[in-house]
Design a protein around this motif. Structure first.
Motif, PDB file in Angstrom:
ATOM      1  N   THR A 143     -40.577 -29.198  25.352  1.00 12.97           N
ATOM      2  CA  THR A 143     -42.036 -29.234  25.309  1.00 12.97           C
ATOM      3  C   THR A 143     -42.544 -30.600  24.852  1.00 12.97           C
ATOM      4  O   THR A 143     -41.812 -31.366  24.240  1.00 12.97           O
ATOM      5  N   VAL A 144     -43.806 -30.852  25.172  1.00 13.85           N
ATOM      6  CA  VAL A 144     -44.448 -32.075  24.678  1.00 13.85           C
ATOM      7  C   VAL A 144     -45.659 -31.657  23.854  1.00 13.85           C
ATOM      8  O   VAL A 144     -46.168 -30.545  24.008  1.00 13.85           O
ATOM      9  N   SER A 145     -46.112 -32.556  22.994  1.00 17.15           N
ATOM     10  CA  SER A 145     -47.208 -32.193  22.089  1.00 17.15           C
ATOM     11  C   SER A 145     -48.533 -32.080  22.844  1.00 17.15           C
ATOM     12  O   SER A 145     -48.907 -32.971  23.607  1.00 17.15           O
ATOM     13  N   GLU A 146     -49.251 -30.966  22.598  1.00 17.80           N
ATOM     14  CA  GLU A 146     -50.572 -30.779  23.221  1.00 17.80           C
ATOM     15  C   GLU A 146     -51.660 -31.194  22.247  1.00 17.80           C
ATOM     16  O   GLU A 146     -52.841 -31.018  22.512  1.00 17.80           O
ATOM     17  N   PHE A 147     -51.249 -31.744  21.089  1.00 13.18           N
ATOM     18  CA  PHE A 147     -52.220 -32.009  20.028  1.00 13.18           C
ATOM     19  C   PHE A 147     -53.313 -32.981  20.461  1.00 13.18           C
ATOM     20  O   PHE A 147     -53.068 -33.971  21.139  1.00 13.18           O
ATOM     21  N   ARG A 148     -54.515 -32.678  19.989  1.00 15.45           N
ATOM     22  CA  ARG A 148     -55.639 -33.550  20.309  1.00 15.45           C
ATOM     23  C   ARG A 148     -56.748 -33.259  19.294  1.00 15.45           C
ATOM     24  O   ARG A 148     -57.048 -32.102  18.998  1.00 15.45           O
ATOM     25  N   ILE A 193     -24.711 -49.885  48.413  1.00 10.56           N
ATOM     26  CA  ILE A 193     -23.344 -49.343  48.472  1.00 10.56           C
ATOM     27  C   ILE A 193     -22.323 -50.476  48.349  1.00 10.56           C
ATOM     28  O   ILE A 193     -21.347 -50.385  47.619  1.00 10.56           O
ATOM     29  N   SER A 194     -22.604 -51.606  49.034  1.00 12.41           N
ATOM     30  CA  SER A 194     -21.653 -52.719  49.008  1.00 12.41           C
ATOM     31  C   SER A 194     -21.661 -53.440  47.662  1.00 12.41           C
ATOM     32  O   SER A 194     -20.923 -54.396  47.465  1.00 12.41           O
ATOM     33  N   GLY A 195     -22.544 -53.015  46.777  1.00  6.62           N
ATOM     34  CA  GLY A 195     -22.555 -53.575  45.425  1.00  6.62           C
ATOM     35  C   GLY A 195     -23.194 -54.951  45.361  1.00  6.62           C
ATOM     36  O   GLY A 195     -23.107 -55.629  44.348  1.00  6.62           O
ATOM     37  N   LYS A 196     -23.836 -55.384  46.471  1.00  5.87           N
ATOM     38  CA  LYS A 196     -24.447 -56.710  46.487  1.00  5.87           C
ATOM     39  C   LYS A 196     -25.677 -56.772  45.577  1.00  5.87           C
ATOM     40  O   LYS A 196     -26.065 -57.811  45.104  1.00  5.87           O
ATOM     41  N   ALA A 197     -26.282 -55.646  45.408  1.00  7.21           N
ATOM     42  CA  ALA A 197     -27.519 -55.668  44.633  1.00  7.21           C
ATOM     43  C   ALA A 197     -27.688 -54.367  43.880  1.00  7.21           C
ATOM     44  O   ALA A 197     -27.097 -53.348  44.232  1.00  7.21           O
ATOM     45  N   LYS A 198     -28.498 -54.424  42.852  1.00  7.85           N
ATOM     46  CA  LYS A 198     -28.764 -53.176  42.137  1.00  7.85           C
ATOM     47  C   LYS A 198     -30.248 -52.800  42.280  1.00  7.85           C
ATOM     48  O   LYS A 198     -31.099 -53.677  42.473  1.00  7.85           O
ATOM     49  N   ILE A 199     -30.505 -51.506  42.178  1.00 14.56           N
ATOM     50  CA  ILE A 199     -31.885 -51.044  42.347  1.00 14.56           C
ATOM     51  C   ILE A 199     -32.691 -51.415  41.103  1.00 14.56           C
ATOM     52  O   ILE A 199     -32.245 -51.205  39.973  1.00 14.56           O
ATOM     53  N   ALA A 200     -33.873 -51.988  41.358  1.00 11.27           N
ATOM     54  CA  ALA A 200     -34.682 -52.501  40.245  1.00 11.27           C
ATOM     55  C   ALA A 200     -35.288 -51.382  39.411  1.00 11.27           C
ATOM     56  O   ALA A 200     -35.713 -50.356  39.954  1.00 11.27           O
ATOM     57  N   THR A 201     -35.312 -51.576  38.101  1.00 10.43           N
ATOM     58  CA  THR A 201     -36.124 -50.703  37.238  1.00 10.43           C
ATOM     59  C   THR A 201     -36.931 -51.609  36.314  1.00 10.43           C
ATOM     60  O   THR A 201     -36.421 -52.622  35.840  1.00 10.43           O
ATOM     61  N   ALA A 202     -38.174 -51.238  36.099  1.00 11.59           N
ATOM     62  CA  ALA A 202     -39.036 -52.039  35.209  1.00 11.59           C
ATOM     63  C   ALA A 202     -39.562 -51.138  34.112  1.00 11.59           C
ATOM     64  O   ALA A 202     -39.848 -49.967  34.352  1.00 11.59           O
ATOM     65  N   ARG A 203     -39.696 -51.686  32.905  1.00 12.51           N
ATOM     66  CA  ARG A 203     -40.203 -50.900  31.779  1.00 12.51           C
ATOM     67  C   ARG A 203     -41.725 -50.816  31.862  1.00 12.51           C
ATOM     68  O   ARG A 203     -42.393 -51.819  32.094  1.00 12.51           O
ATOM     69  N   TYR A 204     -42.231 -49.620  31.679  1.00 15.04           N
ATOM     70  CA  TYR A 204     -43.684 -49.416  31.643  1.00 15.04           C
ATOM     71  C   TYR A 204     -43.954 -48.479  30.465  1.00 15.04           C
ATOM     72  O   TYR A 204     -43.589 -47.317  30.532  1.00 15.04           O
ATOM     73  N   ARG A 205     -44.526 -48.959  29.405  1.00 15.03           N
ATOM     74  CA  ARG A 205     -44.771 -48.169  28.185  1.00 15.03           C
ATOM     75  C   ARG A 205     -43.506 -47.451  27.713  1.00 15.03           C
ATOM     76  O   ARG A 205     -42.526 -48.100  27.394  1.00 15.03           O
ATOM     77  N   THR A 206     -43.487 -46.097  27.772  1.00 11.83           N
ATOM     78  CA  THR A 206     -42.332 -45.377  27.228  1.00 11.83           C
ATOM     79  C   THR A 206     -41.360 -44.900  28.308  1.00 11.83           C
ATOM     80  O   THR A 206     -40.524 -44.040  28.057  1.00 11.83           O
ATOM     81  N   PHE A 207     -41.514 -45.414  29.528  1.00 10.46           N
ATOM     82  CA  PHE A 207     -40.646 -44.958  30.623  1.00 10.46           C
ATOM     83  C   PHE A 207     -40.304 -46.115  31.557  1.00 10.46           C
ATOM     84  O   PHE A 207     -40.853 -47.208  31.409  1.00 10.46           O
ATOM     85  N   ASP A 208     -39.373 -45.862  32.491  1.00 10.86           N
ATOM     86  CA  ASP A 208     -38.996 -46.891  33.477  1.00 10.86           C
ATOM     87  C   ASP A 208     -39.573 -46.528  34.853  1.00 10.86           C
ATOM     88  O   ASP A 208     -39.825 -45.356  35.140  1.00 10.86           O
ATOM     89  N   VAL A 209     -39.721 -47.557  35.670  1.00  8.19           N
ATOM     90  CA  VAL A 209     -40.258 -47.343  37.021  1.00  8.19           C
ATOM     91  C   VAL A 209     -39.362 -48.065  38.024  1.00  8.19           C
ATOM     92  O   VAL A 209     -38.950 -49.199  37.783  1.00  8.19           O
ATOM     93  N   LEU A 224     -43.562 -37.415  28.099  1.00  5.04           N
ATOM     94  CA  LEU A 224     -42.128 -37.134  27.924  1.00  5.04           C
ATOM     95  C   LEU A 224     -41.452 -38.271  27.162  1.00  5.04           C
ATOM     96  O   LEU A 224     -40.645 -38.038  26.259  1.00  5.04           O
ATOM     97  N   GLY A 225     -41.806 -39.499  27.509  1.00  4.84           N
ATOM     98  CA  GLY A 225     -41.225 -40.669  26.854  1.00  4.84           C
ATOM     99  C   GLY A 225     -41.558 -40.704  25.366  1.00  4.84           C
ATOM    100  O   GLY A 225     -40.723 -41.081  24.547  1.00  4.84           O
ATOM    101  N   ASN A 226     -42.789 -40.291  25.036  1.00  9.76           N
ATOM    102  CA  ASN A 226     -43.201 -40.258  23.628  1.00  9.76           C
ATOM    103  C   ASN A 226     -42.362 -39.309  22.790  1.00  9.76           C
ATOM    104  O   ASN A 226     -42.315 -39.435  21.571  1.00  9.76           O
ATOM    105  N   GLU A 227     -41.759 -38.318  23.444  1.00  8.38           N
ATOM    106  CA  GLU A 227     -40.940 -37.341  22.711  1.00  8.38           C
ATOM    107  C   GLU A 227     -39.451 -37.707  22.827  1.00  8.38           C
ATOM    108  O   GLU A 227     -38.580 -36.839  22.776  1.00  8.38           O
ATOM    109  N   ASN A 228     -39.200 -38.993  23.074  1.00  5.62           N
ATOM    110  CA  ASN A 228     -37.829 -39.515  23.150  1.00  5.62           C
ATOM    111  C   ASN A 228     -36.999 -38.970  24.299  1.00  5.62           C
ATOM    112  O   ASN A 228     -35.770 -38.911  24.195  1.00  5.62           O
TER     113      ASN A 228
END
Ligand SMILES: Nc1ncnc2c1ncn2[C@@H]1O[C@H](COP(=O)(O)OP(=O)(O)OP(=O)(O)O)[C@@H](O)[C@H]1O
Ligand SMILES: [Mg+2]
Length: 345
Positions: free
Chosen positions: A260-265, A82-98, A29-33
């Motif tokens: 859709t995503v590419s099925e090409f191979r 909720i109290s705004g003390k911290a934000k939920i972490a996201t880390a970049r992994y190839r073409t998507f976040d985790v 999905l990430g590869n297709e922007n």
């Protein structure tokens, strides 16, 4: 931006391949922007967070000091956030976040502190979590734990669709049936099945049940390179990856999403049927098998054709060269036969 579509990946029993499939789907999905996020909800097994750990060259700390993990969010019942003390972490992994499930990959947790007590508490927490990300992403994939609990029930409830990943053996089928029926009983969100590690050859998705998105074949290299740096390059042209793309396109079509995503191979064998059989062989064994066959054929053909000019160059007695070629040919076939028998075992 429109709201993200939430896809919940579940399974009846463990180890069916959810985590890896979720990562490969996110990458497709990430590869297709499409901006894509995976949330690792499996806080104890934390398969996806472990993939992230290897991606970050085995760095134990996966989040910054002002960020919180899924486990922190659950332990504090969403209060920290909720109290705004911290934000939920996201880390970049190839073409998507985790979103990592824990802040350190080796973190020890206490079950009772962590898990929501009721399904409605779990729904509230997950809804709050999703609200954070829904406007930032096109797709949110939830990597859930195997089996059933309040959290799995809640993740199904808040998702646009759940996909149950199962294997072909009877235990996997039973556990999968139980989970699918339970989730259907719980809520009206659609649920589909996907067969992974398939060993059947040649079966088309047309023969499958209406709610089955398709078959993803067993692939020896997927199993061997899981978690290593070679994984992503090794799977680029595999039937494994293109089958996941096909399953996604099926799902998108069934739900009328039309993304859709590419099925090409590029297949070196020209036939999916042949390749499905070869998936049981690692790359090394495939190369040895082909070398064996080439040596076998040329070695055995040599004594049968008139190649006296080669004999002259080699200035060997004709008969001797032919006998040597025959033995080399037999060695080649022996090598191929050994590879086949070894993999059959
Ligand atoms: N199509 C496949 N062919 C071969 N091996 C596979 C395939 N899919 C997954 N595997 C292997 O299966 C193992 C389990 O995969 P994974 O961790 O993704 O499963 P899981 O369902 O997330 O497990 P858990 O329930 O523990 O979270 C891994 O070793 C992985 O490489
Ligand atoms: Mg997993």
């Amino acid at each position: 931006m429109s709201e993200a579509k939430i896809i919940n990946i579940v399974s009846g029993k463990g180890g069916t391949g959810k985590t890896l499939l979720t990562a490969v789907l996110a990458d497709l999905l990430g590869n297709e922007n499409n901006s894509t996020l995976i949330v690792d909800l499996d806080v104890f097994v934390r398969g996806l967070t472990s993939l992230l750990y290897y991606h970050k060259k085995e760095r134990l700390e996966l989040i910054e000091s002002d960020e919180i993990s899924i486990a922190d969010f659950f332990i504090d019942k969403g209060d920290l956030d909720i109290s705004g003390k911290a934000k939920i972490a996201t880390a970049r992994y190839r073409t998507f976040d985790v979103v990592p499930s824990v802040s350190r990959v080796d973190e020890i947790l206490t079950f009772t502190d962590l898990m929501p007590d009721t399904k409605s508490e779990a729904i509230n927490l997950l809804s709050l979590l999703m609200k954070k990300f829904k406007t930032q992403y096109d797709f949110i994939l939830l990597d859930s734990r195997a089996g059933y609990d309040e959290l799995v029930a809640a993740s199904h409830f808040i998702s646009d669709v759940s996909v149950c990943v199962e294997e072909e053996d009877s235990i996997s089928k039973i556990t999968s049936n139980n989970l699918v029926n339970q989730l259907k009983e719980d809520s009206d969100s659609p649920i589909f099945r996907l067969t992974n590690k398939s060993r059947s050859t040649g079966q088309s998705t047309d023969n499958l049940a209406v709610d089955n998105l398709g078959l993803v074949p067993f692939d020896m290299d997927v199993m061997k390179t899981f978690g290593t740096q070679y994984f992503w390059t090794d799977i680029t042209r595999t039937l494994y990856r293109s089958s996941i793309a096909k399953a996604w396109n099926n799902l998108s079509n069934k739900l009328g999403w039309n993304i859709t995503v590419s099925e090409f191979r590029a297949t070196p064998f020209g036939s999916d049927k042949v390749e499905k059989k070869l998936q049981f062989f690692s790359v090394k064994d495939r190369i040895l098998l082909v070398y064996g066959l080439i040596i076998g054929f040329t070695g055995l053909l040599y004594p049968l054709i008139d190649i006296s000019w080669i004999d002259n160059i080699l200035s060997q007695p004709d008969g001797m060269v032919r006998v040597l070629a025959m033995f080399t040919g037999l060695f080649g076939f022996g090598l191929s036969a050994w590879i086949i028998l070894k993999n059959k075992k």
